[in-house]
Design an enzyme around this catalytic site. Structure first.
Site, PDB file in Angstrom:
ATOM      1  N   LYS A  36     -12.634  -3.470  -1.190  1.00  0.00           N
ATOM      2  CA  LYS A  36     -11.955  -3.229   0.101  1.00  0.00           C
ATOM      3  C   LYS A  36     -12.196  -1.792   0.552  1.00  0.00           C
ATOM      4  O   LYS A  36     -12.508  -1.534   1.714  1.00  0.00           O
ATOM      5  CB  LYS A  36     -10.434  -3.410  -0.064  1.00  0.00           C
ATOM      6  CG  LYS A  36      -9.930  -4.752   0.318  1.00  0.00           C
ATOM      7  CD  LYS A  36      -8.406  -4.763   0.398  1.00  0.00           C
ATOM      8  CE  LYS A  36      -7.930  -6.181   0.615  1.00  0.00           C
ATOM      9  NZ  LYS A  36      -6.511  -6.335   0.710  1.00  0.00           N
ATOM     10  N   THR A 123       8.051  -5.803   0.924  1.00  0.00           N
ATOM     11  CA  THR A 123       9.296  -6.582   0.929  1.00  0.00           C
ATOM     12  C   THR A 123       9.703  -6.810  -0.521  1.00  0.00           C
ATOM     13  O   THR A 123       8.971  -7.465  -1.279  1.00  0.00           O
ATOM     14  CB  THR A 123       9.063  -7.935   1.632  1.00  0.00           C
ATOM     15  OG1 THR A 123       8.571  -7.661   2.949  1.00  0.00           O
ATOM     16  CG2 THR A 123      10.332  -8.747   1.721  1.00  0.00           C
ATOM     17  N   ARG A 157       4.086  -8.458  12.691  1.00  0.00           N
ATOM     18  CA  ARG A 157       3.550  -9.825  12.545  1.00  0.00           C
ATOM     19  C   ARG A 157       2.036  -9.758  12.515  1.00  0.00           C
ATOM     20  O   ARG A 157       1.444  -9.032  13.331  1.00  0.00           O
ATOM     21  CB  ARG A 157       3.970 -10.686  13.741  1.00  0.00           C
ATOM     22  CG  ARG A 157       5.446 -10.892  13.889  1.00  0.00           C
ATOM     23  CD  ARG A 157       5.803 -11.294  15.301  1.00  0.00           C
ATOM     24  NE  ARG A 157       5.441 -10.259  16.268  1.00  0.00           N
ATOM     25  CZ  ARG A 157       5.547 -10.384  17.596  1.00  0.00           C
ATOM     26  NH1 ARG A 157       5.989 -11.501  18.118  1.00  0.00           N
ATOM     27  NH2 ARG A 157       5.199  -9.402  18.407  1.00  0.00           N
ATOM     28  N   LYS A 207      15.624  -7.129   5.538  1.00  0.00           N
ATOM     29  CA  LYS A 207      14.301  -7.762   5.645  1.00  0.00           C
ATOM     30  C   LYS A 207      14.372  -9.245   5.257  1.00  0.00           C
ATOM     31  O   LYS A 207      13.881 -10.125   5.964  1.00  0.00           O
ATOM     32  CB  LYS A 207      13.298  -7.009   4.755  1.00  0.00           C
ATOM     33  CG  LYS A 207      11.930  -7.647   4.688  1.00  0.00           C
ATOM     34  CD  LYS A 207      11.209  -7.655   6.022  1.00  0.00           C
ATOM     35  CE  LYS A 207       9.954  -8.486   5.950  1.00  0.00           C
ATOM     36  NZ  LYS A 207       9.293  -8.622   7.233  1.00  0.00           N
ATOM     37  N   GLY A 256       6.675 -27.902  15.179  1.00  0.00           N
ATOM     38  CA  GLY A 256       5.275 -28.081  14.794  1.00  0.00           C
ATOM     39  C   GLY A 256       5.150 -28.355  13.312  1.00  0.00           C
ATOM     40  O   GLY A 256       5.868 -29.206  12.767  1.00  0.00           O
ATOM     41  N   CYS A 263       4.487 -14.375   4.275  1.00  0.00           N
ATOM     42  CA  CYS A 263       5.835 -13.781   4.275  1.00  0.00           C
ATOM     43  C   CYS A 263       6.969 -14.805   4.235  1.00  0.00           C
ATOM     44  O   CYS A 263       7.701 -14.860   3.251  1.00  0.00           O
ATOM     45  CB  CYS A 263       5.997 -12.870   5.480  1.00  0.00           C
ATOM     46  SG  CYS A 263       4.994 -11.390   5.319  1.00  0.00           S
ATOM     47  N   LYS A 266       7.438 -17.116   1.023  1.00  0.00           N
ATOM     48  CA  LYS A 266       7.800 -16.421  -0.223  1.00  0.00           C
ATOM     49  C   LYS A 266       9.135 -15.675  -0.090  1.00  0.00           C
ATOM     50  O   LYS A 266       9.890 -15.575  -1.055  1.00  0.00           O
ATOM     51  CB  LYS A 266       6.690 -15.466  -0.655  1.00  0.00           C
ATOM     52  CG  LYS A 266       6.665 -14.137   0.073  1.00  0.00           C
ATOM     53  CD  LYS A 266       5.731 -13.133  -0.586  1.00  0.00           C
ATOM     54  CE  LYS A 266       5.556 -11.887   0.278  1.00  0.00           C
ATOM     55  NZ  LYS A 266       6.715 -11.040   0.384  1.00  0.00           N
ATOM     56  N   LYS A 323      -1.555 -19.018  11.363  1.00  0.00           N
ATOM     57  CA  LYS A 323      -1.200 -18.897  12.776  1.00  0.00           C
ATOM     58  C   LYS A 323      -2.380 -18.269  13.497  1.00  0.00           C
ATOM     59  O   LYS A 323      -3.307 -17.764  12.845  1.00  0.00           O
ATOM     60  CB  LYS A 323       0.084 -18.086  12.961  1.00  0.00           C
ATOM     61  CG  LYS A 323      -0.035 -16.629  12.570  1.00  0.00           C
ATOM     62  CD  LYS A 323       1.250 -15.928  12.968  1.00  0.00           C
ATOM     63  CE  LYS A 323       1.186 -14.457  12.691  1.00  0.00           C
ATOM     64  NZ  LYS A 323       2.366 -13.750  13.115  1.00  0.00           N
ATOM     65  N   ARG A 330      -2.900 -17.445   3.406  1.00  0.00           N
ATOM     66  CA  ARG A 330      -1.894 -17.567   2.356  1.00  0.00           C
ATOM     67  C   ARG A 330      -0.815 -18.559   2.800  1.00  0.00           C
ATOM     68  O   ARG A 330      -0.227 -18.417   3.856  1.00  0.00           O
ATOM     69  CB  ARG A 330      -1.280 -16.201   2.043  1.00  0.00           C
ATOM     70  CG  ARG A 330      -2.247 -15.303   1.296  1.00  0.00           C
ATOM     71  CD  ARG A 330      -1.678 -13.931   1.047  1.00  0.00           C
ATOM     72  NE  ARG A 330      -1.737 -13.087   2.212  1.00  0.00           N
ATOM     73  CZ  ARG A 330      -1.398 -11.788   2.223  1.00  0.00           C
ATOM     74  NH1 ARG A 330      -0.966 -11.219   1.108  1.00  0.00           N
ATOM     75  NH2 ARG A 330      -1.487 -11.076   3.315  1.00  0.00           N
TER      76      ARG A 330
HETATM   77  P1  NAD Z   1      -1.891  -7.626   1.176  1.00  0.00           P
HETATM   78  O1  NAD Z   1      -2.040  -8.538   0.022  1.00  0.00           O
HETATM   79  O2  NAD Z   1      -2.634  -7.913   2.427  1.00  0.00           O
HETATM   80  O3  NAD Z   1      -2.261  -6.154   0.739  1.00  0.00           O
HETATM   81  C1  NAD Z   1      -1.739  -5.542  -0.402  1.00  0.00           C
HETATM   82  C2  NAD Z   1      -2.766  -4.556  -0.897  1.00  0.00           C
HETATM   83  O4  NAD Z   1      -2.191  -3.781  -1.955  1.00  0.00           O
HETATM   84  C3  NAD Z   1      -4.015  -5.212  -1.494  1.00  0.00           C
HETATM   85  O5  NAD Z   1      -5.155  -4.715  -0.845  1.00  0.00           O
HETATM   86  C4  NAD Z   1      -3.983  -4.816  -2.969  1.00  0.00           C
HETATM   87  O6  NAD Z   1      -5.272  -4.617  -3.527  1.00  0.00           O
HETATM   88  C5  NAD Z   1      -3.219  -3.522  -2.910  1.00  0.00           C
HETATM   89  N1  NAD Z   1      -2.604  -3.128  -4.177  1.00  0.00           N
HETATM   90  C6  NAD Z   1      -1.950  -3.897  -5.082  1.00  0.00           C
HETATM   91  N2  NAD Z   1      -1.517  -3.148  -6.105  1.00  0.00           N
HETATM   92  C7  NAD Z   1      -1.893  -1.872  -5.851  1.00  0.00           C
HETATM   93  C8  NAD Z   1      -1.732  -0.643  -6.534  1.00  0.00           C
HETATM   94  N3  NAD Z   1      -1.058  -0.576  -7.685  1.00  0.00           N
HETATM   95  N4  NAD Z   1      -2.265   0.477  -5.998  1.00  0.00           N
HETATM   96  C9  NAD Z   1      -2.965   0.427  -4.829  1.00  0.00           C
HETATM   97  N5  NAD Z   1      -3.142  -0.712  -4.140  1.00  0.00           N
HETATM   98  C10 NAD Z   1      -2.609  -1.850  -4.633  1.00  0.00           C
HETATM   99  O7  NAD Z   1      -0.327  -7.566   1.479  1.00  0.00           O
HETATM  100  P2  NAD Z   1       0.376  -7.390   2.893  1.00  0.00           P
HETATM  101  O8  NAD Z   1       0.326  -8.664   3.639  1.00  0.00           O
HETATM  102  O9  NAD Z   1      -0.087  -6.148   3.523  1.00  0.00           O
HETATM  103  O10 NAD Z   1       1.898  -7.195   2.431  1.00  0.00           O
HETATM  104  C11 NAD Z   1       2.320  -6.032   1.779  1.00  0.00           C
HETATM  105  C12 NAD Z   1       3.832  -6.071   1.675  1.00  0.00           C
HETATM  106  O11 NAD Z   1       4.408  -6.024   2.986  1.00  0.00           O
HETATM  107  C13 NAD Z   1       4.376  -7.326   1.019  1.00  0.00           C
HETATM  108  O12 NAD Z   1       5.539  -7.008   0.297  1.00  0.00           O
HETATM  109  C14 NAD Z   1       4.747  -8.206   2.211  1.00  0.00           C
HETATM  110  O13 NAD Z   1       5.761  -9.123   1.905  1.00  0.00           O
HETATM  111  C15 NAD Z   1       5.229  -7.172   3.203  1.00  0.00           C
HETATM  112  N6  NAD Z   1       5.079  -7.563   4.603  1.00  0.00           N
HETATM  113  C16 NAD Z   1       3.959  -8.234   5.009  1.00  0.00           C
HETATM  114  C17 NAD Z   1       3.816  -8.569   6.341  1.00  0.00           C
HETATM  115  C18 NAD Z   1       2.619  -9.340   6.814  1.00  0.00           C
HETATM  116  O14 NAD Z   1       2.650  -9.853   7.935  1.00  0.00           O
HETATM  117  N7  NAD Z   1       1.551  -9.441   6.031  1.00  0.00           N
HETATM  118  C19 NAD Z   1       4.811  -8.216   7.263  1.00  0.00           C
HETATM  119  C20 NAD Z   1       5.923  -7.503   6.814  1.00  0.00           C
HETATM  120  C21 NAD Z   1       6.050  -7.188   5.481  1.00  0.00           C
END
Ligand code: NAD
Length: 469
Positions: A36, A123, A157, A207, A256, A263, A266, A323, A330
């Site tokens: 990445k 979260t 979102r 949250k 739907g 999110c 889980k 969506k 996921r």
């Molecule tokens: P994601 O899986 O897209 O990204 C997480 C990243 O963290 C990955 O690239 C992974 O390699 C990296 N990572 C893991 N362990 C690590 C470490 N020790 N050091 C450095 N990097 C590390 O996850 P996301 O969708 O961005 O979600 C992140 C958090 O935010 C989650 O808790 C999620 O519930 C929350 N969240 C997500 C959304 C959403 O729409 N995706 C919205 C609000 C909150």
């Protein structure tokens, strides 16, 4: 201008890092996924998120944003360290898997040699702020360093993440120290959003409660949709009518295939798990999850009700992503739906404008009978010789399909609209037999038959609601 590190360059971390840099801060994004980081260093985004590429490019060029796969030396001079790593569903009956947060906290502790504020954007279950503090305290390389943990849940979102980050409805900060919360609040002042400062447990709970409420709205309208379908009402109109009421609101009332993604599924599960751990029985949350699961299944039930056996049938699926405007697969409903259809012996032909690659990986991972899933370049190619067309994701481009061309290439012009994108009256003009989610059937016919069978009396129909044939 502040010096900031963001740990995790996923949907939340990358958007957070890029937008904070856009607000004039100096930001370093760290991720353990070397591939990445290499892509980001080469100007390639590892995720699809509208508008993000421009923000990243602009700030990399301005020297405010950089990416690294190593913690080494990165935290030097950083006043703020954001944790934005994944917290997937764990194997412990749905509780959040905290190993990535713990590992990030450990890495911070091993590098930190000056006072800093650690801000948790992931979260995380209520009490995780304490956990992060404990981990950092345990591994701190310099015991005299002062650090604070502030909770700052993220509400963006996918699909509109950049806009959401820059125009939040509110910023929630949880802290045991008002001064530290205020220091974080200053980072967000340019956004001119309401900032709520509370304790860490409450911030963490806000949250989960927010996501659980949104999921509940979706399951509620899906239950109403099912009732509508049997009574002949149109859930789309019902939602519109409900939505005018300011106490209810129109958002998240789209019947739907239910909620999916990384999110809501889980987070509802994790909240239920937290409640169980506390000795409680969260009935509503369980029902919300049950309805959501059944909703995906309804597509397959509709197919088998109409077509009979799916053995040797061909089903076209439009949309893979959970969506529109994201490539995120996921917990996408498409995974379950395709899996069920293929296991009943049908061939699936799929098209998605963006998520083909992630869709392929997700289906392979889910063990769907991949041999019978054909990835197509256009919706028209997917529909060729299909016995039914199933709309799974409401991508904008599906709104302007040439419906007559689509239906003419199919073996049976059956349209199962899992997202209620179309109107039966419109698509039937183009040769489709239409089935939506909770759209009832022609109200006059249903009502007349209900009157005939004695299920509905003429006086309950309502004068002038519609003309009986
Ligand atoms: P994601 O899986 O897209 O990204 C997480 C990243 O963290 C990955 O690239 C992974 O390699 C990296 N990572 C893991 N362990 C690590 C470490 N020790 N050091 C450095 N990097 C590390 O996850 P996301 O969708 O961005 O979600 C992140 C958090 O935010 C989650 O808790 C999620 O519930 C929350 N969240 C997500 C959304 C959403 O729409 N995706 C919205 C609000 C909150």
């Amino acid at each position: 201008m502040s010096n900031i590190s963001v740990i995790g360059t996923g949907y939340v971390g990358l958007v957070t890092g890029a937008c904070l840099a856009d607000l004039g801060n100096q930001v370093t994004c760290i991720d353990i996924a070397v591939d990445k980081i290499e892509r980001l260093q080469n100007g390639i985004l590892p995720i699809y998120e509208p508008g993000l590429e421009e923000v990243v490019e602009r700030n990399v060029s301005a020297g405010r944003l950089r990416f690294t796969a190593s913690y080494c030396g990165v935290l030097d001079a950083c006043e703020f360290i954001f944790i934005a790593v994944n917290t997937p569903m764990g194997e412990n009956e749905g509780g959040a898997d905290m190993r990535y947060v713990e590992s990030a906290a450990r890495s911070i502790a091993q590098e930190l040699d000056h006072d800093a504020i650690i801000i948790n954007k992931s979260t995380v279950p209520v009490g995780s702020g304490d956990l992060v503090s404990r981990v950092i305290q345990t591994y701190l390389k310099k015991p005299d360093v002062h650090f604070a943990v502030v909770s700052n849940p993220e509400f963006l979102r996918e699909g509109t993440a950049v806009y959401d980050f820059l125009h939040p409805d509110r910023i929630v900060l949880g802290s045991s120290d008002l001064q530290e919360a205020n220091a974080v609040a200053r980072l967000y002042l340019p956004l001119r959003a309401p900032i709520m400062i509370t304790d860490i447990y409450t911030a963490e709970m806000i949250k989960y409660a927010s996501n659980a409420f949104l999921a509940t709205k979706i399951s509620f309208i899906n239950e109403i949709a099912q009732i509508c379908e049997h009574l002949g009402a149109d859930v789309k109109e019902v939602a519109a009518g409900m939505g005018y009421d300011k106490r209810i609101g129109r958002a998240f009332l789209d019947a739907g295939l239910g909620y999916g993604g990384s999110c809501l599924p889980k987070d509802v599960r994790a909240l239920a798990h937290m409640a169980h751990e506390a000795g409680l029985h969260p009935q509503l949350l369980h029902t919300v999850m049950d309805i959501n699961h059944d909703q995906r299944r309804r597509i397959v039930d509709k197919l088998t009700d109409i077509l009979g056996s799916l053995q040797d049938r061909t089903i076209a699926v439009l949309g893979l992503a959970f969506k529109p405007n994201t490539d995120d697969m996921r917990d996408a409903p498409a995974i379950d739906i395709i899996h069920w259809i293929t296991s009943l012996g049908a061939t699936v032909r799929v098209y998605d404008p963006i998520a083909t690659q992630t869709g392929y990986q997700a289906l392979e991972h889910a063990g769907a009978a991949m041999a019978s899933v054909i990835f197509c370049q256009t919706p028209y190619e997917a529909a060729e010789n299909a016995d039914a067309l199933v709309v799974v994701t409401e991508w904008n481009e599906f709104k302007t399909l040439r419906m007559a061309q689509l239906s003419s290439t199919m073996r049976h012009p059956l349209l199962i609209d899992g997202r209620n994108m179309y109107e039966a009256a419109d698509v039937s003009l183009h040769g489709f037999i239409y089935h939506g989610m909770g759209r009832g059937t022609d109200p006059a016919t249903v009502t007349l038959s209900a009157i005939k069978t004695g299920k509905l009396t003429a006086t309950t129909v309502g004068e002038g609601a519609f003309a009986l044939p």
